[in-house]
Design a protein around this motif. Structure first.
Motif, PDB file in Angstrom:
ATOM      1  N   GLY A 157     -13.662  -3.831   1.192  1.00 23.11           N
ATOM      2  CA  GLY A 157     -13.967  -5.257   1.267  1.00 23.11           C
ATOM      3  C   GLY A 157     -13.106  -6.072   0.316  1.00 23.11           C
ATOM      4  O   GLY A 157     -12.438  -7.030   0.733  1.00 23.11           O
ATOM      5  N   VAL A 158     -13.061  -5.665  -0.951  1.00 25.61           N
ATOM      6  CA  VAL A 158     -12.322  -6.433  -1.949  1.00 25.61           C
ATOM      7  C   VAL A 158     -10.832  -6.441  -1.616  1.00 25.61           C
ATOM      8  O   VAL A 158     -10.174  -7.483  -1.689  1.00 25.61           O
ATOM      9  CB  VAL A 158     -12.568  -5.857  -3.367  1.00 25.61           C
ATOM     10  CG1 VAL A 158     -11.591  -6.443  -4.362  1.00 25.61           C
ATOM     11  CG2 VAL A 158     -13.985  -6.121  -3.802  1.00 25.61           C
ATOM     12  N   SER A 159     -10.276  -5.279  -1.203  1.00 26.84           N
ATOM     13  CA  SER A 159      -8.840  -5.259  -0.921  1.00 26.84           C
ATOM     14  C   SER A 159      -8.520  -6.100   0.316  1.00 26.84           C
ATOM     15  O   SER A 159      -7.494  -6.770   0.358  1.00 26.84           O
ATOM     16  CB  SER A 159      -8.345  -3.825  -0.749  1.00 26.84           C
ATOM     17  OG  SER A 159      -8.968  -3.220   0.353  1.00 26.84           O
ATOM     18  N   LYS A 160      -9.431  -6.091   1.307  1.00 23.62           N
ATOM     19  CA  LYS A 160      -9.199  -6.939   2.503  1.00 23.62           C
ATOM     20  C   LYS A 160      -9.201  -8.420   2.120  1.00 23.62           C
ATOM     21  O   LYS A 160      -8.312  -9.168   2.507  1.00 23.62           O
ATOM     22  CB  LYS A 160     -10.307  -6.697   3.535  1.00 23.62           C
ATOM     23  CG  LYS A 160     -10.151  -5.413   4.305  1.00 23.62           C
ATOM     24  CD  LYS A 160      -9.286  -5.649   5.521  1.00 23.62           C
ATOM     25  CE  LYS A 160      -8.606  -4.339   5.901  1.00 23.62           C
ATOM     26  NZ  LYS A 160      -7.485  -4.520   6.783  1.00 23.62           N
ATOM     27  N   ILE A 161     -10.221  -8.821   1.346  1.00 26.29           N
ATOM     28  CA  ILE A 161     -10.350 -10.243   0.997  1.00 26.29           C
ATOM     29  C   ILE A 161      -9.171 -10.697   0.148  1.00 26.29           C
ATOM     30  O   ILE A 161      -8.496 -11.680   0.462  1.00 26.29           O
ATOM     31  CB  ILE A 161     -11.687 -10.493   0.255  1.00 26.29           C
ATOM     32  CG1 ILE A 161     -12.854 -10.298   1.225  1.00 26.29           C
ATOM     33  CG2 ILE A 161     -11.730 -11.894  -0.335  1.00 26.29           C
ATOM     34  CD1 ILE A 161     -14.207 -10.187   0.559  1.00 26.29           C
ATOM     35  N   LEU A 162      -8.877  -9.939  -0.921  1.00 26.28           N
ATOM     36  CA  LEU A 162      -7.758 -10.317  -1.791  1.00 26.28           C
ATOM     37  C   LEU A 162      -6.439 -10.266  -1.018  1.00 26.28           C
ATOM     38  O   LEU A 162      -5.566 -11.112  -1.199  1.00 26.28           O
ATOM     39  CB  LEU A 162      -7.680  -9.393  -3.003  1.00 26.28           C
ATOM     40  CG  LEU A 162      -8.761  -9.569  -4.069  1.00 26.28           C
ATOM     41  CD1 LEU A 162      -8.549  -8.573  -5.188  1.00 26.28           C
ATOM     42  CD2 LEU A 162      -8.736 -10.991  -4.616  1.00 26.28           C
ATOM     43  N   GLY A 163      -6.319  -9.272  -0.140  1.00 25.92           N
ATOM     44  CA  GLY A 163      -5.098  -9.125   0.659  1.00 25.92           C
ATOM     45  C   GLY A 163      -4.853 -10.366   1.491  1.00 25.92           C
ATOM     46  O   GLY A 163      -3.762 -10.930   1.464  1.00 25.92           O
ATOM     47  N   TYR A 164      -5.895 -10.810   2.218  1.00 26.95           N
ATOM     48  CA  TYR A 164      -5.686 -11.972   3.081  1.00 26.95           C
ATOM     49  C   TYR A 164      -5.546 -13.257   2.291  1.00 26.95           C
ATOM     50  O   TYR A 164      -4.796 -14.150   2.666  1.00 26.95           O
ATOM     51  CB  TYR A 164      -6.812 -12.069   4.112  1.00 26.95           C
ATOM     52  CG  TYR A 164      -6.594 -11.106   5.241  1.00 26.95           C
ATOM     53  CD1 TYR A 164      -5.495 -11.286   6.102  1.00 26.95           C
ATOM     54  CD2 TYR A 164      -7.414 -10.000   5.451  1.00 26.95           C
ATOM     55  CE1 TYR A 164      -5.244 -10.396   7.133  1.00 26.95           C
ATOM     56  CE2 TYR A 164      -7.177  -9.105   6.491  1.00 26.95           C
ATOM     57  CZ  TYR A 164      -6.086  -9.314   7.322  1.00 26.95           C
ATOM     58  OH  TYR A 164      -5.826  -8.438   8.336  1.00 26.95           O
ATOM     59  N   LEU A 165      -6.261 -13.359   1.161  1.00 26.55           N
ATOM     60  CA  LEU A 165      -6.208 -14.613   0.396  1.00 26.55           C
ATOM     61  C   LEU A 165      -4.891 -14.753  -0.372  1.00 26.55           C
ATOM     62  O   LEU A 165      -4.259 -15.799  -0.334  1.00 26.55           O
ATOM     63  CB  LEU A 165      -7.380 -14.693  -0.582  1.00 26.55           C
ATOM     64  CG  LEU A 165      -8.744 -15.000   0.024  1.00 26.55           C
ATOM     65  CD1 LEU A 165      -9.781 -15.081  -1.078  1.00 26.55           C
ATOM     66  CD2 LEU A 165      -8.701 -16.303   0.820  1.00 26.55           C
ATOM     67  N   PHE A 166      -4.501 -13.689  -1.101  1.00 26.54           N
ATOM     68  CA  PHE A 166      -3.357 -13.850  -2.013  1.00 26.54           C
ATOM     69  C   PHE A 166      -2.212 -12.870  -1.789  1.00 26.54           C
ATOM     70  O   PHE A 166      -1.051 -13.230  -1.896  1.00 26.54           O
ATOM     71  CB  PHE A 166      -3.800 -13.648  -3.475  1.00 26.54           C
ATOM     72  CG  PHE A 166      -4.972 -14.459  -3.892  1.00 26.54           C
ATOM     73  CD1 PHE A 166      -4.840 -15.836  -4.072  1.00 26.54           C
ATOM     74  CD2 PHE A 166      -6.211 -13.867  -4.099  1.00 26.54           C
ATOM     75  CE1 PHE A 166      -5.924 -16.591  -4.453  1.00 26.54           C
ATOM     76  CE2 PHE A 166      -7.296 -14.620  -4.476  1.00 26.54           C
ATOM     77  CZ  PHE A 166      -7.163 -15.991  -4.659  1.00 26.54           C
ATOM     78  N   ILE A 167      -2.555 -11.597  -1.546  1.00 25.56           N
ATOM     79  CA  ILE A 167      -1.558 -10.557  -1.801  1.00 25.56           C
ATOM     80  C   ILE A 167      -0.577 -10.373  -0.649  1.00 25.56           C
ATOM     81  O   ILE A 167       0.624 -10.284  -0.861  1.00 25.56           O
ATOM     82  CB  ILE A 167      -2.272  -9.215  -2.131  1.00 25.56           C
ATOM     83  CG1 ILE A 167      -3.141  -9.413  -3.372  1.00 25.56           C
ATOM     84  CG2 ILE A 167      -1.251  -8.124  -2.391  1.00 25.56           C
ATOM     85  CD1 ILE A 167      -4.046  -8.247  -3.679  1.00 25.56           C
ATOM     86  N   MET A 168      -1.090 -10.295   0.596  1.00 21.26           N
ATOM     87  CA  MET A 168      -0.191  -9.988   1.704  1.00 21.26           C
ATOM     88  C   MET A 168       0.697 -11.182   2.049  1.00 21.26           C
ATOM     89  O   MET A 168       0.230 -12.278   2.315  1.00 21.26           O
ATOM     90  CB  MET A 168      -1.003  -9.559   2.924  1.00 21.26           C
ATOM     91  CG  MET A 168      -1.514  -8.135   2.780  1.00 21.26           C
ATOM     92  SD  MET A 168      -2.873  -7.775   3.865  1.00 21.26           S
ATOM     93  CE  MET A 168      -2.034  -7.622   5.421  1.00 21.26           C
ATOM     94  N   LYS A 169       2.013 -10.916   2.032  1.00 23.97           N
ATOM     95  CA  LYS A 169       2.979 -11.971   2.360  1.00 23.97           C
ATOM     96  C   LYS A 169       3.884 -11.446   3.465  1.00 23.97           C
ATOM     97  O   LYS A 169       4.004 -10.240   3.668  1.00 23.97           O
ATOM     98  CB  LYS A 169       3.834 -12.308   1.124  1.00 23.97           C
ATOM     99  CG  LYS A 169       3.043 -12.848  -0.041  1.00 23.97           C
ATOM    100  CD  LYS A 169       2.617 -14.285   0.191  1.00 23.97           C
ATOM    101  CE  LYS A 169       1.565 -14.686  -0.839  1.00 23.97           C
ATOM    102  NZ  LYS A 169       0.725 -15.778  -0.407  1.00 23.97           N
ATOM    103  N   LYS A 170       4.567 -12.378   4.150  1.00 23.34           N
ATOM    104  CA  LYS A 170       5.534 -11.963   5.178  1.00 23.34           C
ATOM    105  C   LYS A 170       6.651 -11.146   4.531  1.00 23.34           C
ATOM    106  O   LYS A 170       6.977 -11.334   3.362  1.00 23.34           O
ATOM    107  CB  LYS A 170       6.134 -13.204   5.839  1.00 23.34           C
ATOM    108  CG  LYS A 170       5.161 -13.918   6.761  1.00 23.34           C
ATOM    109  CD  LYS A 170       5.942 -14.581   7.903  1.00 23.34           C
ATOM    110  CE  LYS A 170       5.010 -15.203   8.922  1.00 23.34           C
ATOM    111  NZ  LYS A 170       4.400 -16.462   8.426  1.00 23.34           N
ATOM    112  N   GLU A 171       7.238 -10.225   5.344  1.00 25.09           N
ATOM    113  CA  GLU A 171       8.225  -9.308   4.779  1.00 25.09           C
ATOM    114  C   GLU A 171       9.479 -10.005   4.255  1.00 25.09           C
ATOM    115  O   GLU A 171      10.203  -9.450   3.441  1.00 25.09           O
ATOM    116  CB  GLU A 171       8.617  -8.254   5.821  1.00 25.09           C
ATOM    117  CG  GLU A 171       7.502  -7.233   6.020  1.00 25.09           C
ATOM    118  CD  GLU A 171       7.866  -6.180   7.034  1.00 25.09           C
ATOM    119  OE1 GLU A 171       8.399  -6.542   8.099  1.00 25.09           O
ATOM    120  OE2 GLU A 171       7.629  -4.993   6.773  1.00 25.09           O
ATOM    121  N   ASP A 172       9.745 -11.247   4.741  1.00 28.57           N
ATOM    122  CA  ASP A 172      10.954 -11.939   4.263  1.00 28.57           C
ATOM    123  C   ASP A 172      10.633 -12.887   3.114  1.00 28.57           C
ATOM    124  O   ASP A 172      11.408 -13.773   2.797  1.00 28.57           O
ATOM    125  CB  ASP A 172      11.625 -12.700   5.419  1.00 28.57           C
ATOM    126  CG  ASP A 172      10.679 -13.718   6.047  1.00 28.57           C
ATOM    127  OD1 ASP A 172       9.499 -13.795   5.614  1.00 28.57           O
ATOM    128  OD2 ASP A 172      11.108 -14.426   6.964  1.00 28.57           O
TER     129      ASP A 172
END
Lengths: 612, 70
Positions: free
Chosen positions: B51-66
């Motif tokens: 849950g925490v990794s999904k939420i943080l991932g979508y809010l802040f961490i995951m960015k487009k590869e470029d």
């Protein structure tokens, strides 16, 4: 004088210097024999202090051998041996040399008995390891430079901290427990924590390691962070703040590893998470906790090396490095899957594998010192560790619906190296006594109680159950993870604005002032110096030149008539006599046989005359 | 695959049953001696981490590869 002990670094540095001069079979031989010899020199040494030199009145110790340094020495030489087997196929001599310098410097740091020697080897480590990133090719150059930049910063912290600390402690430079008073020790600790990849000073690790060469990443995952753990155990045991830093590292690494898409970056975040356990153990500071931190460093180097090697192998075989582009490798590489799995079960702390017997020491130490919060948080991360390395990563690489494209078979030496690591992980798990008897403090801890095995298995079984139930929500996404390295990677536009606007203005003023204060007088002086130059210096030079010319003419005359004459005379005589001698050489066998028979006849006659 | 699933479930049930008969000598805190504590803890821990990794991932961490390519 008898040589008491050959420092293991010696073998590595000699090997590094020898390699460029060696041809193929000898080169490979040196590659695996050097770490073997280093290991043997550690097996035969007794505890004590060796190689003390006095530099500027300060005792500099290259070889402080005690239980703690020996433990790290063992694992550093073993992992170098395995890593070198893994790299036997590498043709780039520079890369192998770099590995030897890097591993040798790590050993040098471990056996150093004073802070100056420690600093020396620390810097060699930083400057050699960065080449393992550079050798990966032009696309890795930027990551290498960022890695170097952070490590130079860490080096400066260590150096300034050491200087302040030594001044404060009346010039005692011994590398032992450092009491946390004043700025000096704080700076040393900061420098060490940068190398330990402590959050928020960690981003260099997840940035650089996945950019390194396939073989280089295996070495990098072993030495830099674990040397820092060693320094923490020796100098900063029981410093409370390390507990918090360690817990944050353990959680942070686990969460990022769950999100990440690059297979080696997942493992890199795993390093941050696992080093977090060790840092927290050092913070707890009890004998059991310090034993746990040391033991966990030992088993971590072996299983993380195995995992890095397996994922390096995947990159070698497929040329791909993202979960989203991989899948179904089990069919073509079942052995690789089994080897990876042994590493994964070890890191996850499954009973009868190495992580179980070392990690649980740290967790139990937290329980013993009545820190239930730490105890539960570290147990929670154990579940997370199994989730990201034991389930998510292997599932999407070896199974899943996708395929990995065409495959190149890895060289056999890569597989052998992984087999060695897998054996080591299993042996430590099955016979923890082997590891425990080498720990710095006496061990009363027993990992294999029914209670402990059952609770560990319950935790892991439920983790697996949840993973397989929620699998469809855990599909990897094409993305990169935003981490704190963005502070120095994305700041370029801001930085260039500062450079162009206010800095350019400022530079204009400075140039103006410089012109009138320095450059104009400097021009006057240089004009005067020029006239001095033409009149006096040139005159002297010309006079010398004239004399040289004269002398050379004289010697030329001597050369032509006397020396040449003699040489020509000799050659004329040689030429003449060789023409005569050549007539003896007809190339016809019968002539030679005849000559020989004639010779024998002459000799026989000679003997006969003698006996008469 | 179904065999594997059945085996997994049987092992899990056995682990839970065994837990009722183990003497907890080394409990770091009281709740630890509840049978099946670590099964429940593992369930909650895994859900929390996902849950925490999904939420943080979508809010802040995951960015487009470029993200870093300018």
């Amino acid at each position: 004088m008898m040589i008491e002990w050959i420092h293991p670094t010696t073998f590595f540095f000699i090997a590094a210097f020898l390699l460029p001069f060696l041809k193929e079979p000898a080169r490979r031989f040196v590659q695996w024999v050097a770490p073997l010899l280093a290991f043997l020199s550690l097996m035969t040494v007794t505890e004590g202090t060796f190689g003390t030199v006095s530099i500027m009145g300060m005792p500099v110790v290259f070889g402080r051998v005690d239980r703690l340094s020996l433990l790290f020495g063992y694992v550093f030489t073993i992992s170098t041996f395995i890593g070198m087997i893994y790299a036997l196929h590498v043709r780039q001599t520079g890369e192998i040399m770099t590995m030897f310098f890097y591993a040798g410097a790590a050993l040098g740091a471990v056996f150093s008995g004073d802070l100056l020697t420690l600093f020396l080897f620390w810097e060699i480590m930083a400057f050699s390891s960065v080449f393992l990133v550079f050798y990966a090719g032009p696309q890795a150059k930027a990551a290498g430079m960022r890695y170097l930049m952070i490590h130079i910063l860490g080096g400066i912290c260590l150096f300034v901290g050491t200087t302040l600390y030594v001044a404060q402690e009346n010039h005692v430079i011994a590398f032992s427990a450092i009491p946390m008073t004043g700025l000096g020790p704080a700076l040393i600790l900061t420098g060490v924590l940068i190398n330990a990849a402590a959050v928020p000073l960690h981003a260099w690790l997840s940035d650089a390691y996945p950019s390194a060469t396939i073989t280089g990443a295996v070495f990098m995952s072993a030495f830099t962070t674990k040397t820092s753990v060693y320094i923490l155990i020796r100098s900063f045991a029981g410093v409370e703040v390390l507990i918090i830093i360690g817990i944050v590292m353990a959680l942070y690494g686990a969460i990022y590893a769950m999100i990440e898409n690059d297979i080696r970056r997942i493992l890199a975040y795993g390093i941050i998470s696992q080093v977090g356990y060790m840092v927290a153990g050092v913070g707890i500071g009890s004998d059991l906790a310090l034993n746990g931190a040391s033991a966990h460093a030992f088993s971590h180097i072996l299983y993380k090396g195995l995992l890095m090697m397996a994922m390096g192998c995947v990159i070698f075989m497929t040329g791909r490095r993202k979960l989203t582009e991989l899948g179904g490798l089990y069919k073509s590489a079942p052995t690789l899957f089994v080897l990876y799995l042994i590493g994964a079960l070890s890191i996850a702390g499954v009973p009868f594998f190495s992580g179980f017997v070392s990690k649980s020491m740290i967790i139990s130490a937290a329980g013993e010192s009545h820190r239930t919060d730490i105890y539960l948080l570290l147990t929670l991360v154990s579940s997370g560790t199994f989730l990201y390395t034991g389930l998510r990563l292997p599932y999407y690489v070896f199974f899943g619906e996708k395929t990995s494209g065409p495959i190149i078979d890895p060289p056999a030496n890569m597989i052998y190296a992984m087999v060695l690591s897998a054996i080591a992980c299993t042996v430590i798990g099955l016979f923890p006594g082997l590891l425990y008897q080498a720990l710095p403090f006496p061990v009363a801890y027993r990992p294999y109680t029914v209670e402990h095995i059952v609770s560990a298995l319950q935790l892991l079984f439920l983790t697996a159950a949840v993973f397989f139930l929620l699998k469809k929500y855990l599909e990897p996404k094409k993305s990169i993870s935003l981490d704190l390295d963005c502070l120095y990677r994305k700041s370029a536009p801001l930085f260039s604005y500062i450079v162009h606007k206010p800095l350019a203005q400022y530079e204009g003023w400075v140039t103006q002032a410089y012109q009138s204060v320095l450059i104009a007088p400097a021009k006057k002086i240089s004009q005067w110096a020029w006239s001095l130059d033409t009149l006096v210096v040139d005159g002297l030079v010309n006079a010398t030149g004239f004399l040289t010319l004269l002398e050379s003419r004289v010697s030329a005359v001597f050369d032509v008539h006397v020396v040449d004459g003699a040489v020509n005379g000799v050659s004329t005589v040689l030429d003449h006599s060789s023409k005569k001698l050549r007539q003896f050489q007809t190339g016809l066998i019968q002539n030679y046989v005849l000559a020989m028979v004639g010779g024998v006849a002459v000799l026989a006659t000679f003997f006969v005359i003698q006996f008469l | 695959m179904t065999k594997l699933k059945i085996g997994f479930c049987v092992a899990l049930v056995l682990l839970l049953i065994v837990d009722f008969f183990i003497h907890k000598g080394h409990a770091a805190f009281e709740a630890e001696s509840i049978p099946g504590f670590y099964a429940i803890f593992g369930l909650l821990a895994t859900l929390l981490i996902i849950g925490v990794s999904k939420i943080l991932g979508y809010l802040f961490i995951m960015k487009k590869e470029d993200f870093y390519d300018d």
